[in-house]
Write a protein that holds these residues in place. Structure first.
Motif, PDB file in Angstrom:
ATOM      1  N   GLY A   1       0.809  -1.214   0.000  1.00 13.70           N
ATOM      2  CA  GLY A   1       0.000   0.000   0.000  1.00 13.70           C
ATOM      3  C   GLY A   1       0.838   1.258   0.000  1.00 13.70           C
ATOM      4  N   ARG A   2       0.284   2.293  -0.629  1.00 10.11           N
ATOM      5  CA  ARG A   2       1.036   3.527  -0.788  1.00 10.11           C
ATOM      6  C   ARG A   2       0.838   4.493   0.371  1.00 10.11           C
ATOM      7  NH1 ARG A   2      -1.122   5.318  -6.540  1.00 10.11           N
ATOM      8  NH2 ARG A   2      -3.022   4.511  -5.590  1.00 10.11           N
ATOM      9  N   THR A   3      -0.059   4.172   1.309  1.00 11.35           N
ATOM     10  CA  THR A   3      -0.347   5.101   2.395  1.00 11.35           C
ATOM     11  C   THR A   3       0.174   4.590   3.728  1.00 11.35           C
ATOM     12  OG1 THR A   3      -2.516   4.083   2.704  1.00 11.35           O
ATOM     13  CG2 THR A   3      -2.377   6.010   1.235  1.00 11.35           C
ATOM     14  N   PHE A   4       1.225   3.786   3.689  1.00 12.43           N
ATOM     15  CA  PHE A   4       1.791   3.184   4.896  1.00 12.43           C
ATOM     16  C   PHE A   4       2.089   4.227   5.949  1.00 12.43           C
ATOM     17  CE2 PHE A   4       4.095   0.293   7.498  1.00 12.43           C
ATOM     18  CZ  PHE A   4       5.254   0.937   7.907  1.00 12.43           C
ATOM     19  N   SER A   5       2.654   5.346   5.546  1.00 17.36           N
ATOM     20  CA  SER A   5       3.087   6.355   6.509  1.00 17.36           C
ATOM     21  C   SER A   5       1.930   6.975   7.274  1.00 17.36           C
ATOM     22  CB  SER A   5       3.882   7.456   5.808  1.00 17.36           C
ATOM     23  OG  SER A   5       3.076   8.091   4.835  1.00 17.36           O
ATOM     24  N   SER A   6       0.730   6.827   6.783  1.00 18.87           N
ATOM     25  CA  SER A   6      -0.420   7.425   7.450  1.00 18.87           C
ATOM     26  C   SER A   6      -1.060   6.483   8.474  1.00 18.87           C
ATOM     27  CB  SER A   6      -1.477   7.833   6.421  1.00 18.87           C
ATOM     28  OG  SER A   6      -2.044   6.689   5.800  1.00 18.87           O
ATOM     29  N   TYR A   7      -0.575   5.272   8.577  1.00 19.26           N
ATOM     30  CA  TYR A   7      -1.148   4.292   9.486  1.00 19.26           C
ATOM     31  C   TYR A   7      -0.392   4.243  10.805  1.00 19.26           C
ATOM     32  CZ  TYR A   7      -4.179   2.283   5.923  1.00 19.26           C
ATOM     33  OH  TYR A   7      -5.157   2.093   4.987  1.00 19.26           O
ATOM     34  N   THR A   8      -1.143   4.074  11.865  1.00 16.75           N
ATOM     35  CA  THR A   8      -0.544   3.676  13.132  1.00 16.75           C
ATOM     36  C   THR A   8      -0.213   2.197  13.026  1.00 16.75           C
ATOM     37  OG1 THR A   8      -1.644   5.340  14.501  1.00 16.75           O
ATOM     38  CG2 THR A   8      -0.985   3.295  15.582  1.00 16.75           C
ATOM     39  N   MET A   9       1.015   1.857  13.393  1.00 19.26           N
ATOM     40  CA  MET A   9       1.458   0.464  13.306  1.00 19.26           C
ATOM     41  C   MET A   9       1.706  -0.088  14.702  1.00 19.26           C
ATOM     42  SD  MET A   9       1.384  -0.050  10.105  1.00 19.26           S
ATOM     43  CE  MET A   9       2.093  -1.697  10.122  1.00 19.26           C
ATOM     44  N   GLY A  10       1.328  -1.317  14.878  1.00 16.63           N
ATOM     45  CA  GLY A  10       1.486  -1.899  16.197  1.00 16.63           C
ATOM     46  C   GLY A  10       1.816  -3.377  16.159  1.00 16.63           C
ATOM     47  N   TRP A  11       2.153  -3.886  17.317  1.00 24.84           N
ATOM     48  CA  TRP A  11       2.424  -5.313  17.499  1.00 24.84           C
ATOM     49  C   TRP A  11       1.574  -5.827  18.657  1.00 24.84           C
ATOM     50  CZ3 TRP A  11       5.557  -8.186  14.336  1.00 24.84           C
ATOM     51  CH2 TRP A  11       6.403  -7.482  13.479  1.00 24.84           C
ATOM     52  N   PHE A  12       1.030  -6.994  18.434  1.00 32.40           N
ATOM     53  CA  PHE A  12       0.267  -7.711  19.450  1.00 32.40           C
ATOM     54  C   PHE A  12       0.878  -9.098  19.569  1.00 32.40           C
ATOM     55  CE2 PHE A  12      -3.586  -5.036  19.984  1.00 32.40           C
ATOM     56  CZ  PHE A  12      -3.324  -4.097  19.015  1.00 32.40           C
ATOM     57  N   ARG A  13       0.497  -9.814  20.614  1.00 26.56           N
ATOM     58  CA  ARG A  13       0.969 -11.188  20.758  1.00 26.56           C
ATOM     59  C   ARG A  13      -0.093 -12.044  21.415  1.00 26.56           C
ATOM     60  NH1 ARG A  13       5.711 -10.238  25.356  1.00 26.56           N
ATOM     61  NH2 ARG A  13       4.307  -9.829  27.133  1.00 26.56           N
ATOM     62  N   GLN A  14       0.002 -13.326  21.139  1.00 21.61           N
ATOM     63  CA  GLN A  14      -0.927 -14.279  21.736  1.00 21.61           C
ATOM     64  C   GLN A  14      -0.166 -15.511  22.167  1.00 21.61           C
ATOM     65  OE1 GLN A  14      -4.309 -15.334  19.291  1.00 21.61           O
ATOM     66  NE2 GLN A  14      -5.477 -15.977  21.072  1.00 21.61           N
ATOM     67  N   ALA A  15      -0.180 -15.748  23.456  1.00 20.56           N
ATOM     68  CA  ALA A  15       0.460 -16.921  24.020  1.00 20.56           C
ATOM     69  C   ALA A  15      -0.555 -18.067  24.047  1.00 20.56           C
ATOM     70  CB  ALA A  15       0.966 -16.625  25.430  1.00 20.56           C
ATOM     71  N   PRO A  16      -0.072 -19.314  24.103  1.00 13.30           N
ATOM     72  CA  PRO A  16      -0.993 -20.462  24.125  1.00 13.30           C
ATOM     73  C   PRO A  16      -1.984 -20.364  25.284  1.00 13.30           C
ATOM     74  CG  PRO A  16       1.249 -21.196  23.748  1.00 13.30           C
ATOM     75  CD  PRO A  16       1.340 -19.737  24.062  1.00 13.30           C
ATOM     76  N   GLY A  17      -3.251 -20.512  24.972  1.00 12.61           N
ATOM     77  CA  GLY A  17      -4.274 -20.494  25.999  1.00 12.61           C
ATOM     78  C   GLY A  17      -4.640 -19.117  26.511  1.00 12.61           C
ATOM     79  N   LYS A  18      -4.075 -18.084  25.911  1.00 19.02           N
ATOM     80  CA  LYS A  18      -4.361 -16.721  26.363  1.00 19.02           C
ATOM     81  C   LYS A  18      -4.940 -15.901  25.224  1.00 19.02           C
ATOM     82  CE  LYS A  18      -0.863 -16.512  29.999  1.00 19.02           C
ATOM     83  NZ  LYS A  18       0.254 -15.724  30.575  1.00 19.02           N
ATOM     84  N   GLU A  19      -5.538 -14.781  25.594  1.00 20.27           N
ATOM     85  CA  GLU A  19      -6.078 -13.877  24.588  1.00 20.27           C
ATOM     86  C   GLU A  19      -4.955 -13.041  23.968  1.00 20.27           C
ATOM     87  OE1 GLU A  19     -10.569 -13.227  26.465  1.00 20.27           O
ATOM     88  OE2 GLU A  19      -9.179 -11.537  26.274  1.00 20.27           O
ATOM     89  N   ARG A  20      -5.239 -12.555  22.786  1.00 15.53           N
ATOM     90  CA  ARG A  20      -4.288 -11.670  22.137  1.00 15.53           C
ATOM     91  C   ARG A  20      -4.162 -10.388  22.957  1.00 15.53           C
ATOM     92  NH1 ARG A  20      -4.763 -10.855  15.733  1.00 15.53           N
ATOM     93  NH2 ARG A  20      -4.865 -13.120  16.014  1.00 15.53           N
TER      94      ARG A  20
END
Length: 118
Positions: free
Chosen positions: A26-45
């Motif tokens: 996508g050409r509008t990458f710079s306009s997005y907030t970018m983040g990281w999430f994680r999900q461990a086994p048996g847990k919610e993201r």
């Protein structure tokens, strides 16, 4: 539409480091907030860290503050997650996500596994 592809996961010993990458289309990458999430086994993201395009602020989960950093290269449409001083409890599938300004986390990558051995 934004497509996200993570890479860089793997197995590392406690105390070690890893850097995850997330390549976005996508050409509008710079306009997005970018983040990281994680999900461990048996847990919610759960939220890990994000970089907002509004003011360039960074948000952290308390559990990773001082150990994880996020950076982005808008020329390469890539966001990075640098993880230092890794702990076994950081073991999870890590997901990259993108949100438009004033929007929700609408776009997600497929995830990359990070395993930290004790």
């Amino acid at each position: 539409q934004v497509q996200l592809v993570e890479s860089g996961g793997g197995l590392v010993q406690a105390g070690g480091s890893l850097r995850l990458s997330c390549a976005a289309s996508g050409r509008t990458f710079s306009s997005y907030t970018m983040g990281w999430f994680r999900q461990a086994p048996g847990k919610e993201r759960e939220f890990v860290i994000a970089h907002s395009t509004i003011g360039g602020s960074t948000l952290y989960a308390n559990s990773v503050k001082g150990r994880f950093t996020i950076s982005r290269d808008n020329a390469k449409n890539t966001v990075y997650l640098q993880m230092n001083s890794l702990k076994p409890e950081d073991t999870a599938v890590y997901y990259c996500a993108a949100a438009p300004i004033s929007g929700s986390w609408n776009y997600w990558g497929q995830g990359t596994q990070v395993t930290v051995s004790s």
